[in-house]
Design an enzyme around this catalytic site. Structure first.
Site, PDB file in Angstrom:
ATOM      1  N   ASP A 111      30.382  71.685  10.659  1.00  0.00           N
ATOM      2  CA  ASP A 111      31.270  72.428   9.773  1.00  0.00           C
ATOM      3  C   ASP A 111      30.692  73.832   9.602  1.00  0.00           C
ATOM      4  O   ASP A 111      29.499  74.064   9.830  1.00  0.00           O
ATOM      5  CB  ASP A 111      31.356  71.694   8.433  1.00  0.00           C
ATOM      6  CG  ASP A 111      32.197  72.444   7.417  1.00  0.00           C
ATOM      7  OD1 ASP A 111      33.282  72.931   7.793  1.00  0.00           O
ATOM      8  OD2 ASP A 111      31.761  72.557   6.263  1.00  0.00           O
ATOM      9  N   ASP A 131      31.538  76.456   6.647  1.00  0.00           N
ATOM     10  CA  ASP A 131      31.239  76.863   5.275  1.00  0.00           C
ATOM     11  C   ASP A 131      30.359  75.831   4.577  1.00  0.00           C
ATOM     12  O   ASP A 131      30.733  74.670   4.442  1.00  0.00           O
ATOM     13  CB  ASP A 131      32.536  77.045   4.485  1.00  0.00           C
ATOM     14  CG  ASP A 131      33.455  78.081   5.119  1.00  0.00           C
ATOM     15  OD1 ASP A 131      32.966  79.180   5.414  1.00  0.00           O
ATOM     16  OD2 ASP A 131      34.643  77.777   5.335  1.00  0.00           O
ATOM     17  N   GLY A 141      36.718  71.839   2.334  1.00  0.00           N
ATOM     18  CA  GLY A 141      36.823  71.243   3.655  1.00  0.00           C
ATOM     19  C   GLY A 141      38.234  71.039   4.154  1.00  0.00           C
ATOM     20  O   GLY A 141      38.435  70.738   5.333  1.00  0.00           O
ATOM     21  N   ARG A 180      43.881  75.202   4.198  1.00  0.00           N
ATOM     22  CA  ARG A 180      44.226  75.953   2.993  1.00  0.00           C
ATOM     23  C   ARG A 180      45.427  75.374   2.243  1.00  0.00           C
ATOM     24  O   ARG A 180      45.379  75.144   1.027  1.00  0.00           O
ATOM     25  CB  ARG A 180      44.496  77.413   3.381  1.00  0.00           C
ATOM     26  CG  ARG A 180      44.506  78.377   2.227  1.00  0.00           C
ATOM     27  CD  ARG A 180      44.827  79.780   2.737  1.00  0.00           C
ATOM     28  NE  ARG A 180      43.938  80.140   3.820  1.00  0.00           N
ATOM     29  CZ  ARG A 180      44.294  80.889   4.859  1.00  0.00           C
ATOM     30  NH1 ARG A 180      45.536  81.346   4.950  1.00  0.00           N
ATOM     31  NH2 ARG A 180      43.432  81.195   5.800  1.00  0.00           N
ATOM     32  N   SER A 227      38.820  76.794   8.459  1.00  0.00           N
ATOM     33  CA  SER A 227      39.049  78.216   8.227  1.00  0.00           C
ATOM     34  C   SER A 227      39.703  78.902   9.420  1.00  0.00           C
ATOM     35  O   SER A 227      39.285  78.715  10.568  1.00  0.00           O
ATOM     36  CB  SER A 227      37.724  78.915   7.919  1.00  0.00           C
ATOM     37  OG  SER A 227      37.913  80.315   7.817  1.00  0.00           O
ATOM     38  N   ASN A 262      39.419  81.997   9.640  1.00  0.00           N
ATOM     39  CA  ASN A 262      38.530  83.148   9.823  1.00  0.00           C
ATOM     40  C   ASN A 262      37.225  82.770  10.510  1.00  0.00           C
ATOM     41  O   ASN A 262      36.285  83.558  10.529  1.00  0.00           O
ATOM     42  CB  ASN A 262      38.219  83.774   8.460  1.00  0.00           C
ATOM     43  CG  ASN A 262      39.473  84.136   7.688  1.00  0.00           C
ATOM     44  OD1 ASN A 262      40.316  84.871   8.182  1.00  0.00           O
ATOM     45  ND2 ASN A 262      39.606  83.614   6.473  1.00  0.00           N
ATOM     46  N   ASP A 320      29.220  69.318   4.646  1.00  0.00           N
ATOM     47  CA  ASP A 320      28.821  69.373   3.241  1.00  0.00           C
ATOM     48  C   ASP A 320      29.953  68.950   2.314  1.00  0.00           C
ATOM     49  O   ASP A 320      29.736  68.770   1.120  1.00  0.00           O
ATOM     50  CB  ASP A 320      28.371  70.792   2.857  1.00  0.00           C
ATOM     51  CG  ASP A 320      29.536  71.768   2.788  1.00  0.00           C
ATOM     52  OD1 ASP A 320      29.589  72.550   1.822  1.00  0.00           O
ATOM     53  OD2 ASP A 320      30.393  71.753   3.695  1.00  0.00           O
TER      54      ASP A 320
END
Length: 249
Positions: A16, A18, A63, A66, A141, A143, A199
């Protein structure tokens, strides 16, 4: 267990972004809070119940893609909004409008605060690649590529499955395992030969339901018990722990 703290059968590692590779989870949480608090204040007035950057973030949005994060959190408050469309502007009163608002705030925070990587993670990825294991980044994401480029880490991954790729391939996001399974497929390995590093509780659920060979929970916020309850085989605070003497239990 190998010197990398992984079962011998593991051939690939799926990370992952972030909270595992980059210190952007706190920035995401702040952007979600600003988005939802403004929405709730407008809807419920000064007595609104604020979005909690700990409990609400971990339970409902961390996780997830959006729009799924918007839906899941609003559902927890008994709120329904029209779906709208992916192109909705930030001021639209829709699920996608709120998502756009959050993304604009996120990009603003990234511009002002910058992006930092977890050095222990980068060293660990370099070690597993040196040992011949393949690597993928798996992120909700959109991004992801820009963030990886900003920390000079794009070349550390053989495969990238992110929010953009998930839309292109119509892959449901975490807690479904589809994005991780796609990464394993693109790396040419079966799920049982791949390790997942996450996480988020939604990521733990994805690792467990996808029947991956090993699932490592990265505890950055003091939720080790929850990570284990959601399927982690091992919980660490930093991936460097996996290569430390006595740390490969």
């Amino acid at each position: 267990m190998t010197e990398l703290g992984l079962p011998d059968a593991i051939q690939a590692c799926l990370f992952d972004l972030d909270g595992v590779i980059t210190k952007t989870a706190v920035v995401h949480a702040a952007a979600w809070k600003r988005t939802f608090d403004a929405f709730l204040r407008q809807r419920d007035g000064a007595g609104f119940r604020p979005f909690d950057e700990g409990t609400d973030y971990n339970e409902y949005v961390d996780g997830r893609p959006r729009a799924d994060g918007v839906r899941t959190f609003l559902e927890s408050r008994g709120i329904e909004l029209p779906e709208g469309h992916a192109e909705d502007p930030p001021d639209a009163g829709t699920v996608h409008g709120l998502g756009s608002r959050k993304n604009d705030l996120l990009l603003e925070l990234i511009r002002t605060r910058g992006v930092e990587a977890y050095d222990g993670t980068l060293r660990y990825i370099e070690a597993i690649r040196a040992a011949g294991l393949r690597t993928a980044v798996v992120s909700s994401s959109a991004n992801c590529r820009d963030v990886l480029r900003s920390i000079g880490a794009e070349s550390l991954f053989d495969v990238r499955i992110d929010g953009v790729v998930a839309v292109e391939r119509q892959l449901p996001g975490k807690p479904r395992p589809d994005t991780f399974l796609a990464a394993a497929h693109d790396l040419g390995v079966q799920a049982k030969a791949a390790a997942v590093f996450e996480d988020a509780l939604a990521g733990m659920d994805a690792g467990r339901s996808g029947h991956f060979g090993y699932v490592v929970g990265v505890d950055r916020v003091g939720q080790a018990d929850a990570l284990r309850a959601h399927g982690a085989d091992r919980v660490v605070q930093d991936l460097a722990e996996l290569t430390e003497p006595g740390g490969r239990a």
